[in-house]
Design an enzyme around this catalytic site. Sequence first.
Site, short mmCIF file in Angstrom:
data_model
loop_
_atom_site.label_atom_id
_atom_site.label_comp_id
_atom_site.label_asym_id
_atom_site.label_seq_id
_atom_site.Cartn_x
_atom_site.Cartn_y
_atom_site.Cartn_z
N TYR A 177 -10.49 -0.40 -0.56
CA TYR A 177 -9.18 -0.02 -1.10
C TYR A 177 -9.15 1.48 -1.38
O TYR A 177 -8.24 2.20 -0.96
CB TYR A 177 -8.94 -0.82 -2.38
CG TYR A 177 -7.59 -0.65 -3.03
CD1 TYR A 177 -6.60 -1.60 -2.87
CD2 TYR A 177 -7.31 0.46 -3.82
CE1 TYR A 177 -5.36 -1.47 -3.48
CE2 TYR A 177 -6.08 0.61 -4.44
CZ TYR A 177 -5.11 -0.36 -4.26
OH TYR A 177 -3.89 -0.21 -4.87
N HIS A 181 0.83 -1.22 0.00
CA HIS A 181 0.00 0.00 0.00
C HIS A 181 0.86 1.26 0.00
O HIS A 181 0.41 2.33 0.40
CB HIS A 181 -0.97 0.01 1.19
CG HIS A 181 -2.07 -1.00 1.08
ND1 HIS A 181 -3.18 -0.78 0.29
CD2 HIS A 181 -2.22 -2.21 1.63
CE1 HIS A 181 -3.98 -1.84 0.39
NE2 HIS A 181 -3.41 -2.72 1.18
N THR A 182 2.09 1.14 -0.45
CA THR A 182 2.96 2.30 -0.59
C THR A 182 3.01 2.80 -2.02
O THR A 182 3.39 3.95 -2.26
CB THR A 182 4.40 1.96 -0.15
OG1 THR A 182 4.81 0.77 -0.81
CG2 THR A 182 4.47 1.74 1.36
N ASP A 228 2.23 -3.79 -9.41
CA ASP A 228 1.92 -5.12 -9.94
C ASP A 228 2.29 -5.24 -11.41
O ASP A 228 2.93 -6.20 -11.84
CB ASP A 228 0.43 -5.43 -9.76
CG ASP A 228 0.04 -5.51 -8.30
OD1 ASP A 228 0.93 -5.55 -7.44
OD2 ASP A 228 -1.18 -5.53 -8.02
N SER A 286 -3.03 -11.77 -10.41
CA SER A 286 -3.40 -12.42 -11.67
C SER A 286 -3.89 -11.40 -12.69
O SER A 286 -3.66 -11.55 -13.89
CB SER A 286 -4.48 -13.47 -11.42
OG SER A 286 -5.62 -12.90 -10.79
#
Length: 384
Positions: free
Chosen positions: A221, A34-35, A171, A125
């Site tokens: 989120y 979460h950075t 990601d 994914s």
Amino acid sequence: MELDFVRSRFIKHFDGSTGRLFASPGRINLIGEHTDYNGGFVFPGAIDKGMLAELKPNGTDKVRAYSIDLKDYVEFGLGPDDIPRATWAKYIYGVCREMIERGVEVQGFNTAFAGDVPLGAGMSSSAALESTYAYALNELFGGSRIDPFELAKVGQATEHKYVGVKCGIMDQFASIFGKKDHLIRLDCKTLEHKYYHFRPQGYRLVLLDTTVKHELASSAYNKRRESCETVAACIRERHPEVEFLRDASMDMLLEVKDQVSAEDYMRAQYVIEEVQRVLDVCEALERDDYETVGRKMYETHDGMSRLYEVSCEELDFLNAIAQDCGVTGSRVMGGGFGGCTINLVKNELYDLFIEHAKQRYCEKYGREPKVYNVIISDGARCID
């Protein structure tokens, strides 16, 4: 992932001919959670599990896509109003639109794809899927002219615009830039990155999947992201140089404690401390100090559970088992709300740890956690 299996499905569902095969990996993140959307540092690595797709231009203006895992077929156009209904197809459509906006003349194509990244386990994914198609479309229609940084941004923009999750860049970056036996320290503010060799002697990385499917709720989120942005804006009034929370210190945060909510303060405290932990881990790896790496992993789990509140009972339980078994480091990995813990385990403790984790977790929850041993692997690529 079996190449022959994907190819056989492609041949079966289309015209009997073959196209080109492309693959992109999922990822682990050793530390730095979460950075990314706070402009901070993350420390991911690509893994040996990912997405594999076959593509072939079909001479039309339509995409004909088959999800092998879901046994679902979707056909859609490439125009701005052609967004498909199926969630999985939105990822491919979004990548197509983002590539078109960057000047790539995407044309219709046939495709079949499958993956072996466990869903809901925090190994991204979705980023693997986006990166596979961004890389493939760049090869097939773009003449490889879109650089890797921009391909990562294509995947991120797809999440933002077509899926509704305001993810950071980590990601997709890890999926594109992955390198065997290396982790990547990525500065999410500047996109500067540095590879760190990671093949620890005497240790293994293993993920334990809670099998809890608390989906990464977009609202939860996004709410945490809003908290961080609120605090950063408040600090910026006193310190104009603070663009993201990454730029702030705990002293700066304390200055505005009375001006922000208690919840927003906790979220910001976690992020500021986590940014520093990534740098501490990088320094520790340069001197092969895996005990410090592990200690920082435990600190991250505590922060994610207590301050950022994205853990859950099952994740905390597995983390406690790791501590009881003498595991060097353990923490929740990924966005939270379920999924996996990532564990740095000495070889001699591995069998005992897995045995205890399975037994105690089953006694409490009536099922065993899934076990994924991960190997740090290469990023997006064409497979000819």
